[in-house]
Design a protein around this motif. Structure first.
Motif, PDB file in Angstrom:
ATOM      1  N   LYS A 110       0.832  -1.204   0.000  1.00 14.57           N
ATOM      2  CA  LYS A 110       0.000   0.000   0.000  1.00 14.57           C
ATOM      3  C   LYS A 110       0.868   1.256   0.000  1.00 14.57           C
ATOM      4  O   LYS A 110       1.937   1.282   0.588  1.00 14.57           O
ATOM      5  CB  LYS A 110      -0.939  -0.002   1.206  1.00 14.57           C
ATOM      6  N   LYS A 111       0.374   2.253  -0.711  1.00 12.26           N
ATOM      7  CA  LYS A 111       1.018   3.571  -0.864  1.00 12.26           C
ATOM      8  C   LYS A 111       2.180   3.558  -1.859  1.00 12.26           C
ATOM      9  O   LYS A 111       2.752   4.607  -2.157  1.00 12.26           O
ATOM     10  CB  LYS A 111       1.510   4.127   0.482  1.00 12.26           C
ATOM     11  N   ASP A 112       2.573   2.376  -2.344  1.00  8.29           N
ATOM     12  CA  ASP A 112       3.613   2.327  -3.374  1.00  8.29           C
ATOM     13  C   ASP A 112       3.146   3.061  -4.623  1.00  8.29           C
ATOM     14  O   ASP A 112       1.950   3.323  -4.815  1.00  8.29           O
ATOM     15  CB  ASP A 112       3.947   0.879  -3.728  1.00  8.29           C
ATOM     16  N   ARG A 113       4.110   3.344  -5.506  1.00  6.11           N
ATOM     17  CA  ARG A 113       3.801   4.038  -6.750  1.00  6.11           C
ATOM     18  C   ARG A 113       3.995   3.088  -7.924  1.00  6.11           C
ATOM     19  O   ARG A 113       5.071   2.515  -8.107  1.00  6.11           O
ATOM     20  CB  ARG A 113       4.700   5.266  -6.908  1.00  6.11           C
ATOM     21  N   GLY A 132      -5.102   0.662  -3.063  1.00  7.67           N
ATOM     22  CA  GLY A 132      -4.415   1.643  -2.242  1.00  7.67           C
ATOM     23  C   GLY A 132      -3.014   1.984  -2.695  1.00  7.67           C
ATOM     24  O   GLY A 132      -2.163   2.381  -1.898  1.00  7.67           O
ATOM     25  N   ARG A 133      -2.753   1.856  -4.001  1.00  5.81           N
ATOM     26  CA  ARG A 133      -1.450   2.242  -4.566  1.00  5.81           C
ATOM     27  C   ARG A 133      -1.633   3.471  -5.465  1.00  5.81           C
ATOM     28  O   ARG A 133      -2.609   3.571  -6.210  1.00  5.81           O
ATOM     29  CB  ARG A 133      -0.864   1.116  -5.421  1.00  5.81           C
ATOM     30  N   ASP A 280     -12.694   3.673  -0.779  1.00  7.20           N
ATOM     31  CA  ASP A 280     -11.987   4.629   0.070  1.00  7.20           C
ATOM     32  C   ASP A 280     -10.628   4.933  -0.556  1.00  7.20           C
ATOM     33  O   ASP A 280      -9.695   4.134  -0.451  1.00  7.20           O
ATOM     34  CB  ASP A 280     -11.816   4.047   1.481  1.00  7.20           C
ATOM     35  N   LEU A 281     -10.537   6.082  -1.231  1.00  2.90           N
ATOM     36  CA  LEU A 281      -9.298   6.422  -1.928  1.00  2.90           C
ATOM     37  C   LEU A 281      -8.191   6.844  -0.979  1.00  2.90           C
ATOM     38  O   LEU A 281      -7.011   6.665  -1.266  1.00  2.90           O
ATOM     39  CB  LEU A 281      -9.572   7.519  -2.961  1.00  2.90           C
ATOM     40  N   ASN A 282      -8.548   7.458   0.138  1.00  2.00           N
ATOM     41  CA  ASN A 282      -7.585   7.758   1.204  1.00  2.00           C
ATOM     42  C   ASN A 282      -6.325   8.442   0.688  1.00  2.00           C
ATOM     43  O   ASN A 282      -5.206   8.053   1.008  1.00  2.00           O
ATOM     44  CB  ASN A 282      -7.215   6.460   1.938  1.00  2.00           C
TER      45      ASN A 282
END
Length: 470
Positions: A110-113, A132-133, A280-282
């Motif tokens: 998660k949060k990686d690009r 979630g990336r 949930d894009l967060n």
């Protein structure tokens, strides 16, 4: 007063949409409980194909920790090709969602690009967003970027449904007299592609969308719904990669077809967009830059954790030609599409001066095949060479922007060019190693359904998935 020439029954259209939704097959995750180790009960089994070769069949979502050995062959059965925004618009040779979903989960966090340098219809980006990336999708085709952006843009449900009701009422109120000549776009052979009644209906629908009192994002969503029906109400073959009129096909397009199909499209797709928008894009971002190319990626060194793509094939689908009617109606072009075609990797738009002499890429097996093609068709030989040359540039660009230890996963098929088997995946592995990648893994994904008609001799039966590590 409404004439009987354009009888529209929204209840009948709604019933047709309900029947389409009812025919959707249940996936394994709907039929049996999800296990927290990311595996499904009996989701994989070994089978044999018609040639007696062992294939591993996987139904639905692919277990994240699925064992994969070099050379393994898989038959992935997809159930999600039309869920959420994935089914908004037909697009040739696109990912089935389970594949990028699995690979993103397997090789990133998660949060990686995530980067897709040949983003096409944005399947990778939709799945990255849902997982979630952050992601970036690069494509030279403005239609591709437009479609992809719509597919990842959440919309307000209340405003979306209100706009839908306005458009459905507009469909019921249609009269040809509501369309002025200035509302109709002018483009090559327009009156061959479309009957006059359909041209008026399409111009009216486009005008109604543009006149909506709503956000541009919602207008763009309905423009994609509009675009999705254009081929089906034209005189062109619905399923061919080349936009052509086949008189032997016996295709019939009747007055009111565009109105009915548009109403059906928005009744089918608005609920899917509402469901997608509940994700949930967060703070997750998705970008489709307009000034980049897979061979010229303008991001910082080591900007991405994972790259994942399905590039065009050599001797590729002519994407601008496939979508030319949609491109013209959406206003992305007015005249010749040749300049856009020339930008595509795998393009067939090449100059005669380029193939007067034989070219070599420096990969022994590839150059041998290119030489054999050159003997019978110098132009096709150059197209094959140019494809590998462009892919070599892409490999170097992705290597530059990928973090140390990151992977570049390429899903690519073979094909035949003038009778010669062109094994792109093998040549790309060699080119990747020359650039500095390690080939961590490679395996096959059997193709069981072609979304578009392809000549029998050029059909691709297996995609090969290359896992390259920096």
């Amino acid at each position: 007063m409404k004439t009987e020439f354009y009888p529209i029954s929204l209840p009948d259209i709604s019933m047709k949409v309900a029947q389409k939704n009812g025919r959707r097959r249940k996936s394994p995750k709907e039929a049996q409980p999800f296990l927290f180790n990311h595996e499904f009960v009996d989701s994989t089994k070994k089978i044999q194909n018609a040639f007696g070769e062992e294939i591993i069949r996987v139904d639905g979502d692919i277990p994240v920790n699925l064992p994969v050995n070099d050379g393994d062959r898989f038959l992935f059965i997809s159930y999600d090709q039309s869920i959420l925004t994935h089914g908004l618009h037909k697009y040739p040779a696109k990912f089935f969602p389970e594949l990028p979903r699995w690979l993103i989960q397997r090789y990133s966090k998660k949060k990686d690009r995530i980067l897709d340098p040949f983003s096409g219809s944005g399947t990778t980006n939709v799945e990255a967003l849902r997982l979630g990336r952050n992601s970036v999708g690069i494509d030279v085709d403005p239609f591709s970027r437009f479609l992809s952006k719509v597919k990842v843009t959440p919309l307000d449900a209340v405003e979306l449904k209100s706009s839908q009701e306005s458009l459905l009422q507009a469909v019921l109120n249609y009269q040809p007299s509501l369309v002025a000549e200035s509302d109709i776009p002018d483009f090559p052979y327009r009156d061959n592609w479309f009957n006059r009644e359909i041209t008026l209906e399409l111009a009216y629908l486009k005008k109604c969308i543009d006149s909506l009192d709503t956000s541009q994002d919602i207008k763009d969503f309905f423009k994609v719904c509009f675009s999705s029906i254009i081929r089906s109400v034209s005189n062109a073959d619905d399923n061919c990669t080349r936009t052509v009129i086949r008189k032997t096909l016996g295709k019939k397009v009747c007055p009111a077809d565009a109105l009915k199909k548009f109403a059906e499209s928005i009744l089918l797709n608005v609920p899917k967009m509402v469901e997608f928008s509940q994700n949930d894009l967060n703070g997750i971002t998705t970008h489709f830059p307009e000034d980049m190319d897979a061979r010229n990626i303008k991001y910082d060194v080591e900007a991405f954790d994972l790259a994942l793509t399905s590039p065009p094939y050599a001797n590729a689908v002519d994407y601008p030609r496939t979508h030319q009617l949609e491109i013209y109606w959406l206003g992305f072009a007015e005249g010749t599409l040749t300049p856009l075609k020339k930008k595509n990797v795998g393009t067939e738009s090449v100059s005669s001066r380029d193939y007067q002499v034989q070219h070599q890429i420096g990969v022994k097996d590839a150059d041998t095949v290119i030489s054999k093609i050159f003997e019978v068709d110098p132009r096709r030989a150059y197209i094959a060479f140019k494809y590998l040359e462009d892919m070599k540039k892409n490999l170097a660009e992705v290597y530059k922007v990928l973090c140390k230890g990151g992977r570049y996963i390429i899903v690519v098929g073979n094909n035949r060019i003038r009778g010669q088997l062109f094994e792109s995946w093998k040549y790309l592995m060699t080119l990747a190693e020359d650039i500095g990648f390690d080939v961590e893994n490679y395996f096959g994904s059997e193709i069981i359904k072609h979304f578009i008609k392809v000549p029998r001799g050029e059909r691709i039966n297996t995609d090969w998935i290359l896992v390259l590590k920096k």
